[in-house]
Design an enzyme around this catalytic site. Structure first.
Site, PDB file in Angstrom:
ATOM      1  CG  ASP A 141       4.434   3.181  11.208  1.00 25.10           C
ATOM      2  OD1 ASP A 141       5.193   2.837  12.129  1.00 25.10           O
ATOM      3  OD2 ASP A 141       4.429   2.634  10.093  1.00 25.10           O
ATOM      4  CD1 TRP A 197       8.029   2.177   2.318  1.00 22.84           C
ATOM      5  CD2 TRP A 197       6.651   2.489   4.045  1.00 22.84           C
ATOM      6  NE1 TRP A 197       7.282   1.032   2.471  1.00 22.84           N
ATOM      7  CE2 TRP A 197       6.419   1.196   3.529  1.00 22.84           C
ATOM      8  CE3 TRP A 197       5.904   2.917   5.143  1.00 22.84           C
ATOM      9  CZ2 TRP A 197       5.467   0.327   4.055  1.00 22.84           C
ATOM     10  CZ3 TRP A 197       4.959   2.049   5.677  1.00 22.84           C
ATOM     11  CH2 TRP A 197       4.761   0.769   5.138  1.00 22.84           C
ATOM     12  CB  THR A 198       6.576   9.946   3.997  1.00 19.16           C
ATOM     13  OG1 THR A 198       5.838   9.584   5.175  1.00 19.16           O
ATOM     14  CG2 THR A 198       5.723   9.691   2.777  1.00 19.16           C
ATOM     15  CD  GLU A 199      10.445   5.701   6.955  1.00 13.83           C
ATOM     16  OE1 GLU A 199      10.093   5.921   5.771  1.00 13.83           O
ATOM     17  OE2 GLU A 199      10.379   4.574   7.487  1.00 13.83           O
ATOM     18  CG  ASP A 230       5.246  -3.897   8.726  1.00 17.37           C
ATOM     19  OD1 ASP A 230       4.171  -3.670   9.301  1.00 17.37           O
ATOM     20  OD2 ASP A 230       6.029  -2.990   8.378  1.00 17.37           O
ATOM     21  CD  GLU A 231       9.899  -3.144   9.334  1.00 18.69           C
ATOM     22  OE1 GLU A 231      10.996  -3.144   8.755  1.00 18.69           O
ATOM     23  OE2 GLU A 231       9.201  -2.119   9.460  1.00 18.69           O
ATOM     24  CE1 TYR A 234       8.455  -1.941  -0.252  1.00 19.67           C
ATOM     25  CE2 TYR A 234       9.640  -0.782   1.484  1.00 19.67           C
ATOM     26  CZ  TYR A 234       8.673  -1.688   1.095  1.00 19.67           C
ATOM     27  OH  TYR A 234       7.923  -2.333   2.035  1.00 19.67           O
ATOM     28  CG  PHE A 235       8.162   4.159  -6.207  1.00 17.01           C
ATOM     29  CD1 PHE A 235       8.881   3.067  -6.691  1.00 17.01           C
ATOM     30  CD2 PHE A 235       6.924   4.425  -6.774  1.00 17.01           C
ATOM     31  CE1 PHE A 235       8.375   2.265  -7.710  1.00 17.01           C
ATOM     32  CE2 PHE A 235       6.418   3.623  -7.788  1.00 17.01           C
ATOM     33  CZ  PHE A 235       7.145   2.532  -8.250  1.00 17.01           C
ATOM     34  CG  ASP A 236      11.257   4.171   0.684  1.00 12.68           C
ATOM     35  OD1 ASP A 236      11.270   3.245  -0.161  1.00 12.68           O
ATOM     36  OD2 ASP A 236      11.351   3.955   1.913  1.00 12.68           O
ATOM     37  CG  HIS A 272       5.537  -0.388  12.309  1.00 10.06           C
ATOM     38  ND1 HIS A 272       6.639   0.446  12.388  1.00 10.06           N
ATOM     39  CD2 HIS A 272       5.905  -1.425  11.521  1.00 10.06           C
ATOM     40  CE1 HIS A 272       7.633  -0.071  11.678  1.00 10.06           C
ATOM     41  NE2 HIS A 272       7.221  -1.212  11.143  1.00 10.06           N
ATOM     42  CD1 TRP A 309       6.731  -6.743   3.714  1.00 13.00           C
ATOM     43  CD2 TRP A 309       8.552  -5.446   3.707  1.00 13.00           C
ATOM     44  NE1 TRP A 309       7.273  -6.761   4.979  1.00 13.00           N
ATOM     45  CE2 TRP A 309       8.396  -5.971   5.008  1.00 13.00           C
ATOM     46  CE3 TRP A 309       9.641  -4.588   3.449  1.00 13.00           C
ATOM     47  CZ2 TRP A 309       9.281  -5.681   6.055  1.00 13.00           C
ATOM     48  CZ3 TRP A 309      10.518  -4.297   4.492  1.00 13.00           C
ATOM     49  CH2 TRP A 309      10.338  -4.841   5.775  1.00 13.00           C
TER      50      TRP A 309
HETATM   51  C1  ACM Z   1       7.525  -2.379   5.335  1.00 15.19           C
HETATM   52  O1  ACM Z   1       8.217  -1.787   4.501  1.00 15.19           O
HETATM   53  N1  ACM Z   1       7.865  -2.402   6.602  1.00 15.19           N
HETATM   54  C2  ACM Z   1       6.310  -3.093   4.953  1.00 15.19           C
END
Ligand code: ACM
Ligand code: ZN
Length: 765
Positions: free
Chosen positions: A194, A471-473, A329-330, A421-423, A267, A396
């Protein structure tokens, strides 16, 4: 008593005893995910060190797992009448299915494959004391007889982990894989690259290790906190190919396939930092140090494709599974719009816009991977500009994209932000550790159905399954990762494994309370919200009352109405609390004298709109529908941090009109509400709010208020209703017209998309 009588008595007692070993069991076993068929039996099996385990060679993984778990003595004392035997049964319908038959003298596991047998072992494991988890041996354990026949609802049962934003040691990755296996999940989606770091060793490109794997510092606190602050500490690292092979092998011994994700075309900032020629501008950039979406993406040049194919060649040697996740994505298109190479390529290939260029990019990579016998998975943006012919879609942003993919006859895996989304935050408690945002409590995860009602039976066949994403931000430690993953991962395992008619949230909660002891033994730092209190304002013919409930039964809720902290002598909650004025309710769950869980507190601000009639022209987004329109006038304000709670309503790209009807006309002095303004999450305060008051004589008064927030996250609207002093004005109804902010400007997160509007309680006095 004569001898004859004694004899009769003895016979009677021994009869009783022989019966007691044959008593009908009445307590269903507490297994997560719930098996699809359980028949309780009579009597018990005695597990001890003389228990013999037999398994065919083909069931080596499951056989060895069980032996390692229960550690029977391997000697001649092993009893024929005390056996756990595995049998390969090719007649079973389902590849991953099993039967587990526990009889007093023998446990029989039947499966078609080692994988099915492995799941039987995971079920049996949960029938054993948690002491086995810590590798101690336990002798003389009685297992109540039961017969379980079981098979998963979906073939794809996954958990994801982002190791770019924060990475975790090999040993911890193995612990995570162990937990997946225990819950009968079969896929680990490993997000390896990423913007903030490239984490897989690629021998052909040493700068991926030297440059792309490290960022010079990391954002501190939340992205929404202004101004941004950094820790001035280098962060990074990568998994060597040896480590990856070790992990892949470890996972395969637990019937878990690892899907590596190599993100493209977006990304990709870390890779472009290492090799600037991969981008459109060729300019040097840094590995990203904050979160979000970045404009420097791969330029679709021949060099870039050669680079990616070489990377993927090495990836394929490490990961033998059929799927490679290519991201997708994105990917903002600004660089492509301003790049001569990209524009020429679009002209030559007859591509009408940059979305079609992205589709060209993904299709080329798909073509390459297909030629090597592999399949691609991509995030749902790969639908834009046309799907690559054989791609599986990972949906997603919404469930709509899943329906779209299925309609196009493409396989789809569901992982919508709304349920997977477990974040996101799992509790509205203000003491929760910092998270990215959103609100995804356990019950919502549990209630997820990967098959949408809008899919036809034929379309639903394309749903391979579902996955939880981590996601681990905002997750930098192992403890925090576990806290976010558990227990939501357990709820998800049941969503994917168990047929809907065997699911029951209350029963799940009972089993979870029991399962937590196993998580304790495994040293897993799960979140425990079992003893939280949930409050609800209910209206019954205009009569308001407040209800309190907690998840687990057999405990008391005690509360106060004077703001004080309840103790074990406070009033026990039995019936809804009548509400006819402003009030603060404070409550906690007690088991006799012991308080469990945290104190709950809710303040109800009894203003003039409470309990009146409200209508909104648009329905809020399904993920942010709070407690519906009435939640905007229930006297309860939303959380300062969790705009996904029951009180906030979120609308995506819609102009909204909210009408509040007072019934009998009332005097109005002020209207207050607030908007969320979290630009990192694409949420923008509207530019204006217009008011249209209908007075009791039928005439209208209109007004407008302009909002022009700076960087604040919460924006208050305070409106004073001014009418000529000479007039006695009463208002029958008011309509708030709230146009959407519009397109998110270039350079911001979500640029080019419509903004979200989030509105809180409308307080009328
Ligand atoms: C994502 O959460 N950008 C796939
Ligand atoms: Zn370009």
């Amino acid at each position: 008593m004569n001898v004859k009588r004694i004899l009769v008595l003895c016979l009677f007692i021994s009869f009783l005893f022989s019966c007691s070993s044959e008593v009908q069991n009445t307590d269903p076993p507490k297994i997560i995910p719930a098996p699809n068929n359980i028949v309780l039996g009579k009597g018990k099996f005695l597990l001890n060190s003389n228990t013999k385990v037999t398994y065919p060679d083909e069931f080596k993984i499951s056989g060895e797992f069980l032996v390692d778990f229960i550690k029977p003595k391997d000697n001649e004392n092993q009893e024929k009448n005390n056996t756990i035997g595995f049998i390969k049964d090719p007649t079973l319908e389902h590849n991953e299915g099993y039967s587990l038959d526990i009889q007093p003298k023998r446990i029989t596991i039947k499966a078609k494959t080692d994988q099915g047998a492995f799941y039987a072992v995971q079920s049996l494991r949960q029938l054993l004391p948690v002491e086995f988890e810590t590798k101690s041996t336990v002798d003389d354990v009685f297992i109540p007889c039961v017969t379980i026949e079981d098979a998963p609802r979906f073939q794809y049962r996954g958990m994801h982990l982002d190791v770019s934003r924060h990475m975790f040691p090999v040993e911890f990755i193995k612990k995570y894989i162990d937990a997946l296996a225990m819950l009968k999940l079969n896929t680990f989606h490993w997000h390896l690259t990423d913007d903030q770091g490239w984490r897989i060793e690629i021998k052909a490109f040493p700068k991926l290790q030297e440059v792309a794997a490290f960022r010079k510092e990391t954002l501190i606190g939340h992205y929404s906190d202004q101004p941004h602050q950094f820790d001035h500490t280098v962060y990074g690292g990568f998994y060597t190919q040896e480590e990856i092979k070790d992990i892949v092998n470890y996972a395969s011994k637990r019937h878990i396939t690892i899907i590596p994700e190599i993100e493209m075309p977006g990304h990709a900032q870390a890779a472009i930092a290492a090799y600037p020629e991969l981008g459109c501008t060729g300019k040097a950039i840094d590995v990203a140090t904050k979160w979000g979406v970045f404009e420097d993406i791969y330029c679709p040049k021949e060099n870039t494709f050669t680079f990616l194919e070489t990377v993927l060649d090495e990836v394929m040697t490490l990961f033998p599974g059929q799927y490679i996740h290519i991201g997708g994505d994105e990917a903002p298109k600004v660089r492509w719009k301003n790049c001569k190479h990209c524009q020429d390529l679009m002209a030559n290939e007859n591509l009408k816009d940059e979305n079609e260029l992205q589709s060209y990019f993904i299709s080329r990579i798909e073509n390459y991977l297909n030629s090597k016998g592999r399949q691609i998975i991509g995030w749902d943006e790969i639908l834009e500009g046309g799907l690559a012919p054989n791609a599986t879609v990972m949906s997603w942003r919404s469930t709509t994209s899943a329906i779209e993919a299925a309609k196009q006859k493409h396989d789809v895996i569901l992982t919508p932000t709304s349920h997977c989304y477990f974040d996101y935050y799992q509790s509205t408690n203000p003491t929760e550790p910092i998270a990215i945002g959103g609100f995804l409590p356990l019950e919502k995860v549990y209630g997820f159905d990967p098959v949408s009602e809008e899919m036809s039976k034929e379309e639903s066949k394309y749903v391979l399954g579902a996955q939880g994403n981590l996601w681990t931000e905002y997750i930098s430690t192992e403890k925090q990762l576990e806290y976010m993953a558990f227990p939501r991962m357990l709820a998800l395992s049941e969503v994917i494994w168990t047929q809907p008619n065997h699911k029951d949230y209350n029963d799940f909660v009972l089993r979870l309370e029991h399962f937590n002891k196993r998580l304790d033994a495994l040293n897993i730092n799960y979140a425990n919200h079992l003893y939280d209190i949930e409050g609800d304002l209910v209206s019954n013919n205009g009569q308001l009352s407040y209800t309190l409930k907690t998840l687990t039964s057999g405990k008391q809720i005690r509360y106060t109405l004077d703001g004080s902290i309840p103790n074990f002598r406070s009033t026990v909650y039995k019936t809804p609390i009548p509400i006819d004025s402003s009030i603060t309710i404070t409550a906690a769950v007690f088991d006799s004298e012991t308080q469990l869980g945290k104190v709950f507190s809710e303040t109800i601000n009894y203003h003039k709109a409470v309990g009146k009639t409200i209508q909104i022209n648009e329905t809020p987004n399904e993920a942010y529908s709070g407690s519906g329109a009435s939640g905007l006038i229930n006297g309860i304000s939303g959380s300062d941090k969790r705009y996904g709670d029951k009180e906030w309503l979120g609308f995506w790209g819609k102009d909204i009109e909210i009408q509040i009807d007072f019934g009998d006309a009332i005097e109005v002095e002020s209207i207050k509400t607030r908007f969320h303004n979290g630009h990192g999450q694409w949420i923008y305060t509207p530019r204006e709010v217009a008011f249209d008051f209908t007075l009791d004589d039928g005439s209208h008064v209109t007004d407008v208020i302009h909002l022009n927030p700076d960087n604040e996250i919460l924006v208050d609207l305070n409106y004073e209703f001014k009418t000529p002093k000479s007039l006695e004005v009463k208002v029958k109804s008011v309509t708030l017209k709230i146009p959407n902010y519009g397109m998110i400007p270039e350079g911001k997160q979500g640029a080019g998309h419509k903004a979200w509007t989030f509105i809180d309680e409308i307080i009328i006095n």
